[in-house]
Design a protein around this motif. Sequence first.
Motif, PDB file in Angstrom:
ATOM      1  N   CYS A 197     -17.566  17.437  -0.146  1.00  0.00           N
ATOM      2  CA  CYS A 197     -17.147  15.848  -0.261  1.00  0.00           C
ATOM      3  C   CYS A 197     -15.903  16.256   0.126  1.00  0.00           C
ATOM      4  N   GLN A 198     -15.058  17.122   0.574  1.00  0.00           N
ATOM      5  CA  GLN A 198     -13.749  17.197   1.003  1.00  0.00           C
ATOM      6  C   GLN A 198     -12.859  16.332   0.205  1.00  0.00           C
ATOM      7  N   GLY A 199     -13.055  16.629  -1.265  1.00  0.00           N
ATOM      8  CA  GLY A 199     -12.120  16.159  -1.868  1.00  0.00           C
ATOM      9  C   GLY A 199     -12.430  14.648  -2.662  1.00  0.00           C
ATOM     10  N   PHE A 200     -13.603  13.997  -2.436  1.00  0.00           N
ATOM     11  CA  PHE A 200     -13.996  12.778  -2.888  1.00  0.00           C
ATOM     12  C   PHE A 200     -13.860  12.684  -4.211  1.00  0.00           C
ATOM     13  N   HIS A 201     -14.425  13.530  -4.613  1.00  0.00           N
ATOM     14  CA  HIS A 201     -14.569  13.567  -6.483  1.00  0.00           C
ATOM     15  C   HIS A 201     -13.208  13.992  -7.167  1.00  0.00           C
ATOM     16  N   ARG A 217     -21.935  10.054  -1.294  1.00  0.00           N
ATOM     17  CA  ARG A 217     -20.563  10.450  -0.851  1.00  0.00           C
ATOM     18  C   ARG A 217     -20.234   9.994   0.231  1.00  0.00           C
ATOM     19  N   PRO A 237     -11.010  10.564   1.337  1.00  0.00           N
ATOM     20  CA  PRO A 237     -12.056   9.432   1.222  1.00  0.00           C
ATOM     21  C   PRO A 237     -11.576   8.512   0.378  1.00  0.00           C
ATOM     22  N   GLY A 289     -13.128   7.367  -2.146  1.00  0.00           N
ATOM     23  CA  GLY A 289     -13.353   7.734  -3.565  1.00  0.00           C
ATOM     24  C   GLY A 289     -11.950   8.600  -4.086  1.00  0.00           C
ATOM     25  N   ALA A 290     -11.523   9.294  -3.325  1.00  0.00           N
ATOM     26  CA  ALA A 290     -10.144  10.194  -3.661  1.00  0.00           C
ATOM     27  C   ALA A 290      -9.106   9.036  -3.794  1.00  0.00           C
TER      28      ALA A 290
END
Lengths: 471, 419
Positions: free
Chosen positions: A434-438, B130, B149, B151-152
């Motif tokens: 996710c490369q940092g999404f969460h 995602r 992203p 989300g981030a």
Amino acid sequence: MNADRENVFDVAVIGAGVVGCAIARRFTLDGARVVVVEKAADVLDGASKGNSAILHTGFDAPEGSVEVRCMKEGYRLYREIRQRLNLPLIESGALVLAWNREQLSELPSLMERAHANGVTDVEELSRAQILKLEPNLSEQVMGGFRVPGESLIDPWSSAHAYLLQALENGAELRRNSEVTGGSFSNGRWRIETTGGAIEAGTVVNAAGLFGDVVDQRLTGKSWYQIRPRKGQFVVYDKPAAALADHILLPVPTKTTKGIVVCRTAFGNLLVGPTAEEQEDRNHALLDRETMLGLIAKGEEVIPALRSHEVTAIYAGLRPATEEKDYRIRSDLAENYICVGGIRSTGLSAALGIADHVAEISGREARPLADPVWPQMPMLCEYESRDWQEAGNGGVVCLCELVTRREIENAMTGPLAAGSMGGLKRRTRVTMGRCQGFHCSAELARMTEGRLGQPMLAQTCGKKTGREKTSQ
Amino acid sequence: MNAASDTGKGPQAERADVVIVGGGPAGLSAARELRRLGAGTVIILERDREAGGIPRHCGHYPFGMREFKRVLRGPDYARRLVGAARKAGADIRTQSTVTAIGRQGRVEYTTPEGPMVLQARAVLLATGVRETSRASRLIGGEKPGGILPTGALQGIVYLNGERPFSRPVILGSELVAFSALMTCRHAGIRPVAMVEPGVRPSAFSLSRLLPLAMGVPYLSGTAVQAVLGRERVEEVVILHDGDTSSIVADGIIVSGGFRPEATVAVTSGLAVDPGSRGPQIDQFGRIEDSVCFATGNVLRGVETSGWCWSEGRRVAHAIVAAIRGQLPEDNGTTVQIGEGPITLAVPARLSNGSDAVPAHTHLQMRLDRPARGVVQLMQAGKVIASRSVNSLPDRRILLRLPGNMSPTNGAFELVFREA
């Protein structure tokens, strides 16, 4: 020559890449007071940042070279010390594969070279045997041989372990300290850095991509020139790691080992590196077309990769020079050792290089009687991880299953992370799919004010002044 | 790897009737409905520190019209969903990351206290989506800080009250890109451009007005080729009509390109559909050869929270029927997608029909380009369902499934006949 006592050392190692870290460890264990001088905010910020993370046996290195000697010794030493430092080793073995008749005809001489290099357990395989070992391999393969000793390691925890062992046994690390000049007189060096001056009896230049520059700044000359060679990689998500057991190597050419397909210690599958000469030593640019080429190459080797996702990309620079072999030379008259041109095999050879450097330094070793052996955090997918243990504080990075405790630990101690890149290398946070999404928001909170080089830009990292809408 | 085996060793398994993996809108609504239908113990495993899913990060309107008949901000909506599930008696466990799912209902997960195991009669995957990352999109250049992203970005702005950058480029024009735009506005961030590789916005055309109203140039037919900068983003290199140029920016929001977060399904060996990349289900939400079900956005790239909420509610009925032995036999076969613009179908597997309420009364499809024509579900050369279609890419297309079908009558094929 009146530097404070605290700035006076026996040995100054310039550059905290994997080679510098290993050299610092060697001299420290030999009883020297060592300082490591690094220009970046964190260690492993140059060539050691991106490699293929393989522990090579040296089977295909040029016979009689310094390189092959250091690789073989480095290989042996890693296996000897890795358990005491809690470092992983995945004994996957490698297959050297021929995809056409010409490559097929080169296999016997490669196997002969392996024998000459003391790697005597290589084993020739028929096409059928290869496909049996690696059922996902393309049926286009024509033949090859197996090198059982080739292994996978964690490219960062190994280097961190070498340096941490040095630090815990008395060495010092100076970050943000770029060497600007120096002088040698009365048998001692005075080195000017952007982080202050230091004094040392012996200087080891392990500045990697800037080795020739540091040579110039300290001695006014350099006997080699760095010619950066870029390597780009694509990394597939963890499900792809099930597609290949061995490290899959092509028949090497004169200039490069070629494009490798292999698992990583972290349970991914990588394809790379390219070998692209460039002038620039600071920037390793990823290029879309090249990455598409790597993906095509990977699918040629393992067709099933077509249905898998690339979730990380990176590029590294190898400090190659005009010659193939390492450029290690000591100038005993000036207590100066240059360790240059450690191009693509530095990770495998580092511990061997360190021993070699200690030997040619002419310094007398007074080994520490009972050195400290630090325990590294285990990030290897194939070993037990912190998320499997009680009291880990919960998983923060959900893709790589990095725990709160692991992140906290990486930000404390003598080798605390100094940048987001450094935190990633120590824990794998945000390195997953996710490369940092969460986890970016959580990481920003956890790291606030604690990294020398902050995660959010300082200029706009301040509060917005609005109400928090949640929590 | 950490594949679960149903005879596995390790900690003693705790028993539950239904374990739901993921506490977003789909999982929460399924939990509430399961409890209302008397399904017994229902445990939600949520890996984040709070349940609620993606709406938690979206501090803007409009959420909740379908579910609560009100217009809510994302976080308020998320809190209501959590409250409703909890009130119905669902056991919501946060900071609980599922690491493996066994076909017969063994669920391994990890918590701050260490690993745990549940044994359920049914497992529901509701792990959501995602965004496609910069890496997956193979955007070249360097890897400086400031590539986020959506989300981030939303987490940093809404949860932390911080600004990661001040003049970013927004990549993408799906609805979420406009959510990013509103997030920027909330935080006083001024995007320098909105860049869309396609020729038209992926979201409805009117949405083009929003960036204009905010003074943000909208560049369609423009790809991001590289991101430059060593420590922070300094420049974004774009490609338009074969010409390369660069935009000075201190960040980039890589938005959209939603894909199912189905990794735990893949690593656990559950069937995954090559079209949707989510778990492959039949019309009751069942994953082949297991006691597992899937619902919500993990089934396919993104739908709204409201849509996921109603999917979750409907799959609850199928799960209860399954536990009571009232679902028809799982004899589903895969729907083959013929040549043409259709990229995915959900459900991608069809079993015997039933009078019991199916979780999916319609086949959902998406196209990869604008197309007009007729879509037909064929079985053994006969059309069993069809409708006319005139659609942009990535829009939801629904085709009502016949109630009394059976895979025993022949293979299913989905055909698009262009006008």
